[in-house]
Enzyme design. Structure first.
Site, PDB file in Angstrom:
ATOM      1  N   HIS A 259       0.847  -1.209   0.000  1.00  0.00           N
ATOM      2  CA  HIS A 259       0.000   0.000   0.000  1.00  0.00           C
ATOM      3  C   HIS A 259       0.878   1.253   0.000  1.00  0.00           C
ATOM      4  O   HIS A 259       0.584   2.232  -0.684  1.00  0.00           O
ATOM      5  CB  HIS A 259      -0.892   0.046   1.242  1.00  0.00           C
ATOM      6  CG  HIS A 259      -1.870  -1.076   1.336  1.00  0.00           C
ATOM      7  ND1 HIS A 259      -1.708  -2.109   2.211  1.00  0.00           N
ATOM      8  CD2 HIS A 259      -3.025  -1.325   0.670  1.00  0.00           C
ATOM      9  CE1 HIS A 259      -2.723  -2.949   2.099  1.00  0.00           C
ATOM     10  NE2 HIS A 259      -3.539  -2.503   1.169  1.00  0.00           N
TER      11      HIS A 259
ATOM     12  N   VAL B 228       4.385  -5.695  -4.676  1.00  0.00           N
ATOM     13  CA  VAL B 228       5.554  -5.589  -3.792  1.00  0.00           C
ATOM     14  C   VAL B 228       5.653  -6.934  -3.061  1.00  0.00           C
ATOM     15  O   VAL B 228       4.643  -7.470  -2.598  1.00  0.00           O
ATOM     16  CB  VAL B 228       5.390  -4.419  -2.796  1.00  0.00           C
ATOM     17  CG1 VAL B 228       6.578  -4.357  -1.846  1.00  0.00           C
ATOM     18  CG2 VAL B 228       5.253  -3.107  -3.560  1.00  0.00           C
TER      19      VAL B 228
END
Ligand code: PAF
Length: 283
Positions: free
Chosen positions: A37, A176
């Site tokens: 995020h 990620v």
């Protein structure tokens, strides 16, 4: 960074920004934020004057109430992370604020929302479209940022944006990963340390399968991925689909499309925790 809980206050704040000609980036989240995020927020901060991060655990996208109950809620830690990333506004409304009445709208964008997650979690993407369309109407962002980990979600949201004529840019951001290769997810916190290491085999296998794709058929690659992951005791594949990266329709031959992606969902551990990931074969 401002914390805002009501739509009226959010709109008033954003009206002032827009009057000054400022651009607005939106990062929709359900909280339990992690480095994945943070990468979206940093990207939005670098590309817009004002970054709004919504933190809202949307009940309408959970078809399994136990899953909703288990979802981690960490607003204080989330706000600290967002502040360090340079977000300007955290919008954390209550369920009643977002849904003063039950949302009866029905969204349907097959095959993007009917295959894979759509087939195994009926109603999930309808709930996603309900909340994301509301957020788009509340924030009226210039750009909205979504993680490619939820690869199918982006395909569905793109269809919704075209359908409803939202004038904004969808910005997909790369997955990620933890050092082991495991895709970062809020659900990873529900895994034990051992399960977390085991779960890393999902991406390891997907990466290996890119090599297999050089000599094997689509079906053979599919079957080998499933076999190899299922051979690991704590893992169980729910589905593995090799699809066109835009329409998400099944692909049976590598020559069928220039954009081919393998999407997987695996149950991990005794609880079990549902993990998703994907790999791009072409495109
Ligand atoms: O990807 C998510 O976290 C959610 O599906 C989203 C886009 C915030 C909508 O609730």
């Amino acid at each position: 960074m401002k914390r805002i809980y009501t739509i009226a206050k959010l709109k008033a704040e954003l009206r002032k920004a827009r009057e000054k000609g400022k651009t607005i980036g939106l990062v929709p989240t359900m909280g339990a934020l992690h480095e994945g995020h943070a990468s979206l927020v940093r990207r939005s901060v670098s590309e817009n004057d004002v970054t709004v991060v919504s933190v809202f655990l949307n009940p309408t996208q959970f078809n399994d109430q136990t899953d909703l109950a288990k979802y981690p809620r960490t607003l204080e830690a989330d706000c600290q992370l967002l502040e360090s990333c340079g977000a300007n506004i955290v919008f954390a409304p209550s369920v009643e604020e977002v849904y003063p009445e039950p949302d009866t709208r029905h969204f349907s964008y097959p095959p993007t929302d009917s295959v894979m997650e759509g087939a195994f979690r009926p109603g999930h993407f309808n709930g996603v479209c309900q909340v994301v369309s509301k957020l788009f109407m509340m924030v009226e962002p210039d750009r909205a940022y979504f993680g490619e980990k939820d690869f199918q979600q982006i395909a569905v949201i793109r269809r919704m944006v075209d359908d409803l004529g939202f004038r904004l840019q969808i910005v997909p951001c790369p997955v990620v990963r933890e050092a082991t290769g495991l895709a970062m997810s809020s659900r990873n916190t529900l895994l034990t340390d051992e399960e977390r290491l085991t779960a890393a085999h999902i991406y390891k296998t997907l990466k290996e399968s890119k090599e297999w794709a050089k000599t094997m058929t689509v079906q053979e690659v599919h079957d080998r991925v499933v076999e190899q992951i299922n051979a690991i005791p704590a893992l169980e594949v729910q589905y593995y689909s090799i699809v066109d990266g835009l329409s998400l329709a099944d692909v049976t031959d590598w020559k069928q499309s220039d954009d081919i992606v393998g999407c997987i969902t695996v149950f991990c551990g005794s609880q079990p925790i549902r993990l998703i990931d994907h790999i791009r074969y072409k495109g």
